[in-house]
Design a protein around this motif. Structure first.
Motif, mmCIF file in Angstrom:
data_model
loop_
_atom_site.group_PDB
_atom_site.id
_atom_site.type_symbol
_atom_site.label_atom_id
_atom_site.label_comp_id
_atom_site.label_asym_id
_atom_site.label_seq_id
_atom_site.Cartn_x
_atom_site.Cartn_y
_atom_site.Cartn_z
ATOM 1 N N ILE A 56 52.942 37.765 34.817
ATOM 2 C CA ILE A 56 51.844 37.790 35.774
ATOM 3 C C ILE A 56 51.740 36.305 36.268
ATOM 4 O O ILE A 56 51.239 35.595 35.050
ATOM 5 C CB ILE A 56 50.760 38.740 35.463
ATOM 6 C CG1 ILE A 56 50.953 40.123 35.025
ATOM 7 C CG2 ILE A 56 49.616 38.868 36.530
ATOM 8 C CD1 ILE A 56 49.836 40.910 34.742
ATOM 9 N N GLN A 57 51.810 36.089 37.302
ATOM 10 C CA GLN A 57 51.565 34.556 37.535
ATOM 11 C C GLN A 57 50.190 34.631 38.366
ATOM 12 O O GLN A 57 49.804 35.297 39.113
ATOM 13 C CB GLN A 57 52.683 34.213 38.667
ATOM 14 C CG GLN A 57 52.897 32.565 38.884
ATOM 15 C CD GLN A 57 53.923 32.230 39.631
ATOM 16 O OE1 GLN A 57 55.015 32.592 39.388
ATOM 17 N NE2 GLN A 57 53.750 31.664 40.826
ATOM 18 N N GLU A 58 49.760 33.235 38.079
ATOM 19 C CA GLU A 58 48.376 33.087 38.416
ATOM 20 C C GLU A 58 48.424 32.795 40.084
ATOM 21 O O GLU A 58 49.394 32.430 40.596
ATOM 22 C CB GLU A 58 47.881 31.688 38.015
ATOM 23 C CG GLU A 58 46.446 31.231 38.308
ATOM 24 C CD GLU A 58 46.051 29.914 37.681
ATOM 25 O OE1 GLU A 58 44.706 29.957 36.985
ATOM 26 O OE2 GLU A 58 46.701 29.226 37.544
ATOM 27 N N GLY A 59 47.218 33.049 40.646
ATOM 28 C CA GLY A 59 47.301 32.787 42.072
ATOM 29 C C GLY A 59 46.816 34.002 42.906
ATOM 30 O O GLY A 59 46.208 35.094 42.369
ATOM 31 N N SER A 60 46.801 34.031 44.165
ATOM 32 C CA SER A 60 46.227 35.122 45.175
ATOM 33 C C SER A 60 47.372 36.158 45.386
ATOM 34 O O SER A 60 48.596 35.750 45.943
ATOM 35 C CB SER A 60 45.617 34.284 46.658
ATOM 36 O OG SER A 60 44.414 33.678 46.306
ATOM 37 N N TYR A 61 46.980 37.400 45.681
ATOM 38 C CA TYR A 61 47.926 38.223 46.103
ATOM 39 C C TYR A 61 47.153 39.144 47.222
ATOM 40 O O TYR A 61 45.897 39.170 47.064
ATOM 41 C CB TYR A 61 48.295 39.388 44.936
ATOM 42 C CG TYR A 61 48.864 38.742 43.636
ATOM 43 C CD1 TYR A 61 50.316 38.962 43.622
ATOM 44 C CD2 TYR A 61 48.339 37.899 42.912
ATOM 45 C CE1 TYR A 61 51.024 38.356 42.536
ATOM 46 C CE2 TYR A 61 49.056 37.384 42.215
ATOM 47 C CZ TYR A 61 50.359 37.614 41.691
ATOM 48 O OH TYR A 61 51.046 36.850 40.695
ATOM 49 N N LEU A 62 47.933 39.742 48.138
ATOM 50 C CA LEU A 62 47.391 40.444 49.216
ATOM 51 C C LEU A 62 47.949 41.923 49.184
ATOM 52 O O LEU A 62 49.250 42.145 49.098
ATOM 53 C CB LEU A 62 47.792 39.795 50.524
ATOM 54 C CG LEU A 62 47.252 38.272 50.814
ATOM 55 C CD1 LEU A 62 47.955 37.745 51.970
ATOM 56 C CD2 LEU A 62 45.744 38.496 50.946
ATOM 57 N N LEU A 63 46.948 42.774 49.036
ATOM 58 C CA LEU A 63 47.205 43.918 49.398
ATOM 59 C C LEU A 63 47.404 44.670 50.599
ATOM 60 O O LEU A 63 46.681 44.073 51.494
ATOM 61 C CB LEU A 63 46.163 44.930 48.576
ATOM 62 C CG LEU A 63 45.838 44.990 47.316
ATOM 63 C CD1 LEU A 63 44.478 45.594 46.682
ATOM 64 C CD2 LEU A 63 47.180 45.369 46.418
#
Length: 791
Positions: A771-778
């Motif tokens: 799992i990489q750090e950062g923002s994800y968009l659903l």
């Protein structure tokens, strides 16, 4: 307990079994209570654990008898009362024809047909896991003091066995290989290109066929029928430009194995509890699948906990020596596969060479015993060593449950909900039932019952072609084949044109069939046969109003010409929709059903064929202009996207506020990589541990409204994508799907569960999930909602 009076069907069933038994000295089941030869053997005592029963049985066999049981056509062992057994039967989307006389299913007796459900690729387009499970679900049946939840394919298979038309109940389905390349001839057999969808389909199908509950875990040791997930692994090329599956060496990275090729098989085993898997013909990174100890024993049995039998694909053992040259001698091939963990050979190679392999000290007898333990365990779970099957849990399934009204209705439901509306200019569809007074139906697939059912199919009960379905709506209906076949080697354009000019509407039923795509035959193009395309365009130009194009096919087609032609107002893709597919199509065309299917594969443009089918890489490589594969990695132009599908209704989405939109991970175990001079932190899922991952669950609530005038069944597809794509991560990834029924104007709140370890992770180059750090968009439709991972 009061016993019920035996029904007439029950008496007929018992009589049929007695007649079958009287035709030979050996009954079709073992451990008959009236047989003094066997009723004292421990392997016949149903009160003992199966492991103990199998150990007793195997200990009584001679070496020659042991070897005889290692092939799909296992002969009887009369001195122990063991009947012959056929491991090879098919049930891809209904109980199928025996392709060879040695197979396990016959349609030559009381039962002459079986329900033919839509081909798998169309069933997958429903995005409805419960429907996949239900393919054939009937009412609960109380028998032997417990309830058995029935499923159609499993029910019909057991009924065929119970009337004596089957020598086995091990079915080599489902096909859960990833539909990696649009040219693959067998892509029609699969649930599509997405690993998560394919895994969920595998779990649903296996639980349904084997007799488990939809939630799983309630099956116990009994099997209604045995499912077999195939082809393990990285198998998705049959015969392309002279390269055949028998010699193909699939070069696959650890990264692609981890997040694309292997997940469906892991789900099939761990969640579906499949009792069988099939190892594939091809090699993976130089090693034949059926001879790969790491694949069969370390991964499937060791890491995933597989507890069943492993079969080769047919003649896959022989090719290890004769075609691939991997084994120097036949005995080496035999020793390689048995030591790797394979149990039964579809073919005769083990029958011919196992004894000499033992005599040459290439193979210990203990490996044979290990294989036999797995094989006889499955046969015992199926009840074949429990005496007369009439007195067993599944013995009360009769011929009246084959081609039943319930099963045909479910086949219709699957076809209705899978058919995809690709184009509907100016709301041409649905056609008016009152204003449409005349209709031209043109095309080589318009009245072809054979095309409806695709491959691996049995004789259908009562097929309904598109022409027959449309006749229920229009009195003045005119039909012309248009071409002699789908390749239109002879096109009757003038006659078809004259017909089209004289009616209110024209429906063109075109596409492909098994002459164009099938096992052992991959496509070389993505377009329709040229003369067929010319016929479509010619008729569209002369028709009174824009025409409707219906495509039957298993694989995607570049129909850019039709998508961009204003004279083609409606386009429907119907896969191979099964025996009642013609009725489903007609109901959609005339508005008795609101289409809701979504494409389970990307539809690429024709120039995609410049990519060699032999290139197994999923991820793009910009430096060599390699565009990647499937919606998860491909970034080039598309004819239609994965998940695309229109409806007669418009649906509006809204993400409701999340109670928590940040995922906090323990940064003590985090690692760092540098990409384009940017430090990126990540955490390995394996270092987080199962307990931590299981607790990390985030509810995501979506409000959906049917903003139309028709009720509809609508699949909701929830994707996630990293805000900044990097490090070989997917462009986007489907993380959940669910179908919802909504009346016109109705809305509903649907809750999904986001599990970061599963849904926000991707494989690194070592094949480890991180799992990489950062923002994800659903995202769903045009709506997005942000969630952050903090280390």
């Amino acid at each position: 307990m009061k016993l019920r009076t035996p029904s007439l069907l029950h008496l007929i069933h018992v009589t049929s079994l007695l007649l079958i038994a009287s035709e030979s000295t050996q009954p079709p089941f073992s451990c008959d209570s009236s047989d003094p030869r066997t009723n004292s053997y421990p392997f016949c005592r149903t009160t003992l654990p199966i492991t103990q029963r199998v150990q007793d049985l195997v200990s009584r066999l001679t070496l020659d008898e042991k070897i005889s049981q290692l092939v799909n056509s296992a002969p009887a062992i009369p001195r122990l009362g063991i009947p012959d057994y056929q491991w090879w039967s098919e049930a891809l989307h209904g109980v199928a024809y025996s392709l060879r006389v040695t197979q396990g299913i016959r349609f030559n007796g009381t039962i002459r047909s079986a329900t033919s459900f839509p081909q798998v690729i169309l069933t997958a387009a429903t995005f409805d896991a419960h429907l996949w499970y239900r393919i054939g679900q009937a009412s609960p049946l109380k028998y032997c003091m417990f309830y058995v939840r029935l499923k159609a394919v499993g029910i019909e298979a057991r009924a065929i066995y119970n009337v004596g038309q089957a020598k086995g109940m091990t079915f080599w389905a489902p096909n859960i290989n990833i539909y990696r390349d649009p040219r693959w001839g067998r892509g029609q057999e699969t649930p599509g290109e997405d690993p998560m969808v394919t895994g969920k389909y595998a779990v649903s199908f296996v639980r349904g066929l084997q007799g488990d509950s939809f939630e799983g875990g309630k099956l116990g040791e009994h099997l209604q029928a045995s499912a077999c997930c195939k082809h393990f692994t990285a198998y998705d090329l049959d015969n392309w430009r002279g390269m055949t599956r028998y010699v193909f060496n699939a070069k696959v990275s650890l990264q692609d194995l981890a997040d694309t090729y292997q997940p469906p098989f892991k789900s099939c085993i761990q969640q579906g509890n499949a009792s069988g898997i099939m190892c594939a013909y091809n090699r993976v990174n130089g090693v034949p699948n059926c001879a790969d100890y790491d694949l069969l024993s370390k991964t499937a049995r060791g890491q995933w906990g597989f507890n069943g039998y492993i079969t080769s694909d047919c003649d896959a053992v022989s090719i290890i020596h004769e075609d691939q040259g991997y084994a120097k001698l036949p005995e080496d091939a035999v020793a390689d596969v048995l030591k790797a963990g394979m149990d039964v050979n579809c073919g005769t190679y083990l029958k011919k060479y196992t004894k000499s392999a033992v005599e040459k000290r290439k193979l210990p007898v203990s490996e044979i015993d290990r294989a036999l333990h797995n094989l006889f365990s499955v046969r015992m779970r199926l009840g074949f060593f429990n005496g007369n099957p009439v007195r067993q849990p599944f013995g009360n399934i009769h011929s009246d449950q084959v081609c039943s009204h319930e099963h045909r209705n479910l086949a219709l439901e699957a076809a209705r909900n899978g058919i995809v509306l690709l184009k509907n200019t100016d709301k041409l569809l649905p056609l008016s039932k009152t204003k449409t007074t005349s209709l031209s139906v043109i095309g080589p697939n318009a009245d072809s019952a054979k095309t409806l059912i695709g491959n691996y199919a049995g004789p259908p009960c009562k097929p309904i072609t598109p022409l027959q379905g449309l006749k229920n709506y229009v009195k003045d209906i005119r039909y012309h084949q248009g071409c002699d076949a789908v390749n239109c080697s002879s096109a009757f354009t003038a006659q078809a044109v004259n017909m089209a000019k004289g009616t209110d509407h024209v429906v063109l039923v075109m596409g492909l069939d098994q002459t164009q795509e099938r096992e052992d035959h991959d496509r070389v193009d993505l377009v329709l046969p040229p003369k067929q395309q010319n016929l479509i365009s010619t008729i569209a130009r002369v028709a009174k109003i824009p025409v409707i194009l219906v495509l039957l096919s298993g694989g995607p087609i570049d129909i850019s010409f039709a998508k961009n032609d204003k004279r083609i107002g409606g386009i429907l893709w119907a896969g191979y929709p099964g025996e009642v597919g013609g009725r489903a199509l007609a109901e959609i065309i005339f508005g008795d059903h609101n289409p809701g299917g979504r494409l389970p594969v990307t539809w690429y443009p024709q120039n995609y064929v410049k990519i060699p089918m032999t290139d197994m890489r999923m991820r793009p490589e910009p430096s060599s202009s390699y565009p990647g594969r499937t919606y998860r990695f491909y970034q080039g132009p598309k004819v239609f996207e994965f998940g695309y599908g229109l409806s007669y209704s418009n649906y509006i989405y809204q993400f409701l506020p999340m109670t928590q939109n940040k995922v906090y991970l323990n940064n003590q175990s985090s690692s760092q990589i540098v990409e384009n001079s940017n430090p990126l932190r990540y955490m390995l899922v394996s270092e987080m541990g199962t307990e931590v991952c299981d607790k990390m669950k985030y509810p995501v609530t979506l409000r959906v409204q049917n903003d139309g005038i028709m009720a509809g069944k609508h699949p909701l597809l929830l994707f996630v994508r990293p805000e900044k794509a990097s490090n070989g991560r997917p462009v986007k990834q489907l993380v959940a799907f669910q179908s919802v029924n909504l009346n016109a104007g109705e809305s509903a709140d649907i809750e999904f569960e986001l599990r970061p370890c599963e849904h926000l992770s991707s494989a690194n180059e070592d094949g480890l999930m991180a799992i990489q750090e950062g923002s994800y968009l659903l995202s769903i439709g045009d709506r997005e909602s942000e969630i952050q991972v903090v280390l």
